[in-house]
Design a protein around this motif. Structure first.
Motif, short mmCIF file in Angstrom:
data_model
loop_
_atom_site.label_atom_id
_atom_site.label_comp_id
_atom_site.label_asym_id
_atom_site.label_seq_id
_atom_site.Cartn_x
_atom_site.Cartn_y
_atom_site.Cartn_z
N ASP A 1 44.75 75.82 69.93
CA ASP A 1 43.96 77.04 70.12
C ASP A 1 44.87 78.27 70.19
N PRO B 1 37.70 82.52 70.97
CA PRO B 1 38.49 83.26 69.97
C PRO B 1 37.78 84.59 69.65
N LEU C 1 36.76 72.10 65.76
CA LEU C 1 37.10 71.88 67.16
C LEU C 1 35.87 71.95 68.04
N SER C 2 34.95 72.85 67.71
CA SER C 2 33.77 73.05 68.55
C SER C 2 32.81 71.87 68.52
N LEU D 1 36.73 76.44 74.61
CA LEU D 1 36.35 77.57 73.78
C LEU D 1 35.38 78.49 74.52
N ALA E 1 36.45 70.28 73.81
CA ALA E 1 36.95 71.49 73.17
C ALA E 1 35.99 72.65 73.40
N TYR F 1 38.25 76.15 63.84
CA TYR F 1 37.48 76.41 65.06
C TYR F 1 36.10 75.75 65.00
N CYS G 1 41.83 66.85 70.44
CA CYS G 1 41.04 67.31 71.59
C CYS G 1 41.15 66.41 72.82
N LYS H 1 44.85 81.44 67.59
CA LYS H 1 44.61 82.80 68.07
C LYS H 1 45.77 83.72 67.69
#
Length: 313
Positions: free
Chosen positions: A232, A278, A263-264, A273, A269, A260, A222, A236
């Motif tokens: 990302d 996504p 990452l969040s 997002l 990140a 995900y 990140c 996706k």
């Protein structure tokens, strides 16, 4: 934390995946069901035998029993010249992996069996340290970067990815994660995600998921916007890939959702997002998979909760 089922990253034989096993290309050998230690040592010595049948038979037997004897990785590593011989088998195929003609010559399967032995060496804690210190994964990266998709070649890609997956098998070794980050291993996983089989994609995302499971790995993925958006974008594209399948892979879907969620956790990140969510993970595209996977549901809830925290700030 999601874990890839053992059958998907410990044994890439025909019984587990729809890919040919090494034994499909080699002369029939007699597999000894319950070998004693003297027999194991003899097989390791026979790897150096100049008679192909003897060497191949020993290799096949060692592969068959690689998960039965915990001391096998150390015996392989400490045996004089054995690791050098195994590396030579890998290096010998480099000039040929750019053409599918090679996949019909019977050579990749022997290298594939070598990769299966590397997997147990990479997993066993004591030999993993030696494996990393010798920078052995560098010899595997070219096999992950192959542009071909024919099945015998795909076996090599899957076998090489499996070695990295074994390095990261729980409990996660911080040194293994740092090695993969420092040497750009994710770049080689990218090729497998883009053109590899579903199994190769799954093992690649498993590796990414394990890297993201550590603070260092999450920071690495990140810290740069370009690196985050590359990851990302790959995830996706995998969601699009799954949506096109009649029977999408639950394991791959679970790992994507887990990536995900991880990452969040990072503010930078979350910014990305929030701007480029996504969508397929948040709408009803995968309702049937969510219905069968409580862990994936929790990952989505965590993702939404973290993205909402960005709004509240």
């Amino acid at each position: 934390m999601a874990n890839l089922p053992d059958s998907l990253y410990e044994d890439y034989s025909t019984s587990k995946l729809t890919l040919p096993s090494a034994s499909s290309f080699a002369p029939t050998t007699t597999v000894v069901p319950f070998p004693d230690m003297d027999t194991i040592i003899q097989w390791i010595n026979d790897l150096h035998n100049e008679i192909p049948f003897v060497s191949n038979s020993a290799l096949q037997n060692l592969v068959t029993h690689r998960n039965t004897y915990e001391i096998l990785p150390l015996l392989l590593w400490k045996s004089p010249c054995t690791m050098a011989m195994m590396l030579q088998e890998i290096v010998k195929i480099y000039p040929h992996i750019s053409t599918p003609v090679h996949s019909r010559e019977g050579k990749p399967p022997r290298a594939y069996n070598i990769l299966l032995l590397f997997q147990c060496i990479a997993h066993y804690p004591e030999t993993r340290g030696y494996f990393l210190k010798a920078e052995m994964p560098h010899y595997l990266f070219p096999l992950m970067d192959i542009n071909l998709t024919d099945k015998p070649i795909e076996c090599l890609r899957l076998g090489a990815l499996g070695v990295l997956a074994h390095m990261l098998k729980a409990p996660i070794d911080g040194a293994a994660v740092r090695f993969l980050m420092d040497n750009g291993a994710l770049r080689y996983c990218t090729k497998a995600i883009e053109i590899g089989s579903t199994e190769s994609k799954t093992v690649s995302v498993f590796i990414l998921n394990k890297i993201l499971s550590t603070n260092e790995g999450l920071q690495y993925c990140c810290v740069l916007a370009d690196r985050f958006f590359l990851i990302d974008g790959l995830l996706k594209n995998l969601l699009v890939y799954l949506s096109s399948m009649t029977n999408p892979s639950p394991s791959l879907f679970n790992l994507i959702a887990g990536c995900y969620a991880k990452l969040s956790q990072k503010p930078r990140a979350r910014e990305g997002l929030w701007r480029f969510p996504p969508v397929m993970l948040l709408n009803g595209t995968f309702a049937s998979l969510f219905a069968e996977d409580p862990d994936a549901v929790n990952y989505r809830k965590q993702l939404i909760r973290n993205m909402q925290s960005k709004v509240m700030k």
